[in-house]
Design a protein around this motif. Sequence first.
Motif, PDB file in Angstrom:
ATOM      1  N   GLU A 114      91.263  90.429  16.540  1.00 44.42           N
ATOM      2  CA  GLU A 114      90.713  90.764  17.852  1.00 44.42           C
ATOM      3  C   GLU A 114      90.611  89.522  18.724  1.00 44.42           C
ATOM      4  OE1 GLU A 114      86.658  92.717  19.748  1.00 44.42           O
ATOM      5  OE2 GLU A 114      86.919  92.604  17.581  1.00 44.42           O
ATOM      6  N   GLY A 115      90.832  89.701  20.009  1.00 43.96           N
ATOM      7  CA  GLY A 115      90.697  88.567  20.912  1.00 43.96           C
ATOM      8  C   GLY A 115      90.994  88.931  22.348  1.00 43.96           C
ATOM      9  N   VAL A 116      90.814  87.948  23.236  1.00 45.53           N
ATOM     10  CA  VAL A 116      91.053  88.108  24.666  1.00 45.53           C
ATOM     11  C   VAL A 116      91.873  86.918  25.147  1.00 45.53           C
ATOM     12  CG1 VAL A 116      90.006  88.276  26.948  1.00 45.53           C
ATOM     13  CG2 VAL A 116      88.897  89.367  24.992  1.00 45.53           C
ATOM     14  N   GLY A 117      92.914  87.193  25.922  1.00 43.80           N
ATOM     15  CA  GLY A 117      93.717  86.136  26.516  1.00 43.80           C
ATOM     16  C   GLY A 117      94.043  86.467  27.957  1.00 43.80           C
ATOM     17  N   TRP A 118      94.493  85.468  28.709  1.00 42.70           N
ATOM     18  CA  TRP A 118      94.875  85.637  30.117  1.00 42.70           C
ATOM     19  C   TRP A 118      96.259  85.047  30.353  1.00 42.70           C
ATOM     20  CZ3 TRP A 118      89.885  84.632  28.750  1.00 42.70           C
ATOM     21  CH2 TRP A 118      88.896  85.453  29.287  1.00 42.70           C
ATOM     22  N   PHE A 119      97.009  85.689  31.261  1.00 44.03           N
ATOM     23  CA  PHE A 119      98.269  85.164  31.763  1.00 44.03           C
ATOM     24  C   PHE A 119      98.129  84.969  33.267  1.00 44.03           C
ATOM     25  CE2 PHE A 119      99.600  87.201  27.874  1.00 44.03           C
ATOM     26  CZ  PHE A 119     100.562  86.337  27.379  1.00 44.03           C
ATOM     27  N   ASP A 120      98.795  83.937  33.785  1.00 44.36           N
ATOM     28  CA  ASP A 120      98.777  83.673  35.222  1.00 44.36           C
ATOM     29  C   ASP A 120     100.073  82.965  35.600  1.00 44.36           C
ATOM     30  OD1 ASP A 120      97.907  83.505  37.846  1.00 44.36           O
ATOM     31  OD2 ASP A 120      95.935  82.757  37.304  1.00 44.36           O
ATOM     32  N   ASP A 121     100.377  82.985  36.885  1.00 45.07           N
ATOM     33  CA  ASP A 121     101.572  82.312  37.423  1.00 45.07           C
ATOM     34  C   ASP A 121     102.839  82.730  36.680  1.00 45.07           C
ATOM     35  OD1 ASP A 121      99.935  81.052  39.226  1.00 45.07           O
ATOM     36  OD2 ASP A 121      99.832  79.182  38.118  1.00 45.07           O
ATOM     37  N   VAL A 122     102.994  84.039  36.426  1.00 46.44           N
ATOM     38  CA  VAL A 122     104.158  84.557  35.714  1.00 46.44           C
ATOM     39  C   VAL A 122     105.368  84.546  36.638  1.00 46.44           C
ATOM     40  CG1 VAL A 122     105.109  86.599  34.552  1.00 46.44           C
ATOM     41  CG2 VAL A 122     102.706  85.961  34.218  1.00 46.44           C
ATOM     42  N   TYR A 123     106.532  84.155  36.102  1.00 47.43           N
ATOM     43  CA  TYR A 123     107.742  84.090  36.905  1.00 47.43           C
ATOM     44  C   TYR A 123     108.958  84.524  36.086  1.00 47.43           C
ATOM     45  CZ  TYR A 123     108.410  79.681  34.425  1.00 47.43           C
ATOM     46  OH  TYR A 123     108.551  78.733  33.443  1.00 47.43           O
ATOM     47  N   PHE A 124     109.997  84.972  36.792  1.00 50.09           N
ATOM     48  CA  PHE A 124     111.256  85.375  36.177  1.00 50.09           C
ATOM     49  C   PHE A 124     112.332  85.281  37.241  1.00 50.09           C
ATOM     50  CE2 PHE A 124     114.568  88.476  35.268  1.00 50.09           C
ATOM     51  CZ  PHE A 124     114.794  88.295  33.914  1.00 50.09           C
ATOM     52  N   GLY A 125     113.392  84.544  36.976  1.00 51.66           N
ATOM     53  CA  GLY A 125     114.495  84.517  37.914  1.00 51.66           C
ATOM     54  C   GLY A 125     115.193  83.186  37.989  1.00 51.66           C
ATOM     55  N   PRO A 126     116.256  83.158  38.800  1.00 52.78           N
ATOM     56  CA  PRO A 126     116.968  81.905  39.055  1.00 52.78           C
ATOM     57  C   PRO A 126     116.190  81.082  40.071  1.00 52.78           C
ATOM     58  CG  PRO A 126     117.942  83.671  40.315  1.00 52.78           C
ATOM     59  CD  PRO A 126     116.856  84.288  39.487  1.00 52.78           C
ATOM     60  N   ASP A 127     116.583  79.865  40.235  1.00 58.35           N
ATOM     61  CA  ASP A 127     115.952  79.016  41.247  1.00 58.35           C
ATOM     62  C   ASP A 127     116.456  79.460  42.620  1.00 58.35           C
ATOM     63  OD1 ASP A 127     114.350  76.893  42.081  1.00 58.35           O
ATOM     64  OD2 ASP A 127     116.113  75.621  42.327  1.00 58.35           O
ATOM     65  N   PRO A 128     115.587  79.784  43.595  1.00 53.44           N
ATOM     66  CA  PRO A 128     114.131  79.686  43.481  1.00 53.44           C
ATOM     67  C   PRO A 128     113.576  80.854  42.666  1.00 53.44           C
ATOM     68  CG  PRO A 128     114.696  80.539  45.623  1.00 53.44           C
ATOM     69  CD  PRO A 128     115.994  80.213  44.933  1.00 53.44           C
ATOM     70  N   LEU A 129     112.573  80.574  41.879  1.00 49.94           N
ATOM     71  CA  LEU A 129     111.996  81.577  40.997  1.00 49.94           C
ATOM     72  C   LEU A 129     111.302  82.670  41.791  1.00 49.94           C
ATOM     73  CD1 LEU A 129     110.622  79.182  38.278  1.00 49.94           C
ATOM     74  CD2 LEU A 129     112.621  80.659  38.129  1.00 49.94           C
ATOM     75  N   THR A 130     111.358  83.898  41.255  1.00 50.60           N
ATOM     76  CA  THR A 130     110.737  85.049  41.889  1.00 50.60           C
ATOM     77  C   THR A 130     109.434  85.364  41.177  1.00 50.60           C
ATOM     78  OG1 THR A 130     112.912  85.938  42.391  1.00 50.60           O
ATOM     79  CG2 THR A 130     111.050  87.484  42.470  1.00 50.60           C
ATOM     80  N   PRO A 131     108.288  85.307  41.878  1.00 47.90           N
ATOM     81  CA  PRO A 131     107.041  85.680  41.221  1.00 47.90           C
ATOM     82  C   PRO A 131     107.079  87.139  40.784  1.00 47.90           C
ATOM     83  CG  PRO A 131     106.609  84.585  43.307  1.00 47.90           C
ATOM     84  CD  PRO A 131     108.083  84.875  43.254  1.00 47.90           C
TER      85      PRO A 131
END
Length: 140
Positions: A114-131
Amino acid sequence: SFNSPGSLRVSTPGPTALNFVVVRQCLPVTPGQVMDYGGKYRFESGHAANLKGVALVAWFTDVACTAAGGNGPSSNIIADVPDTWLPTHADNVVVPAGRNSAFLLIGIPITAGEGVGWFDDVYFGPDPLTPVELLDFAVE
């Protein structure tokens, strides 16, 4: 900002038959394109000591993420440092031939407990990256 209303909070229920708690988004890709993806991850102290965060892709041959085409490289998997924002990412990943869409998956393996985590500033793509827009994610 990190650990704010814009961060994605993921809770794991403890060890189960499932392997991951995952959030995903289907995105169009072009074969041969070079992609970067990932984000930042943190987990709370006092929870599972090895509560890891992972980012990975699953490739598809169609444009709607329904015809599976295999998994892409996983990101760095973060562990061991609670209460600290750390990057989890993969860079310069080439989209395989015949693949026209991909699920960006971010999640936590739950075999640790059991636990809790956070994700932030996720990105996917070529440069320039797409949020990645959180409103489009589907939770499994």
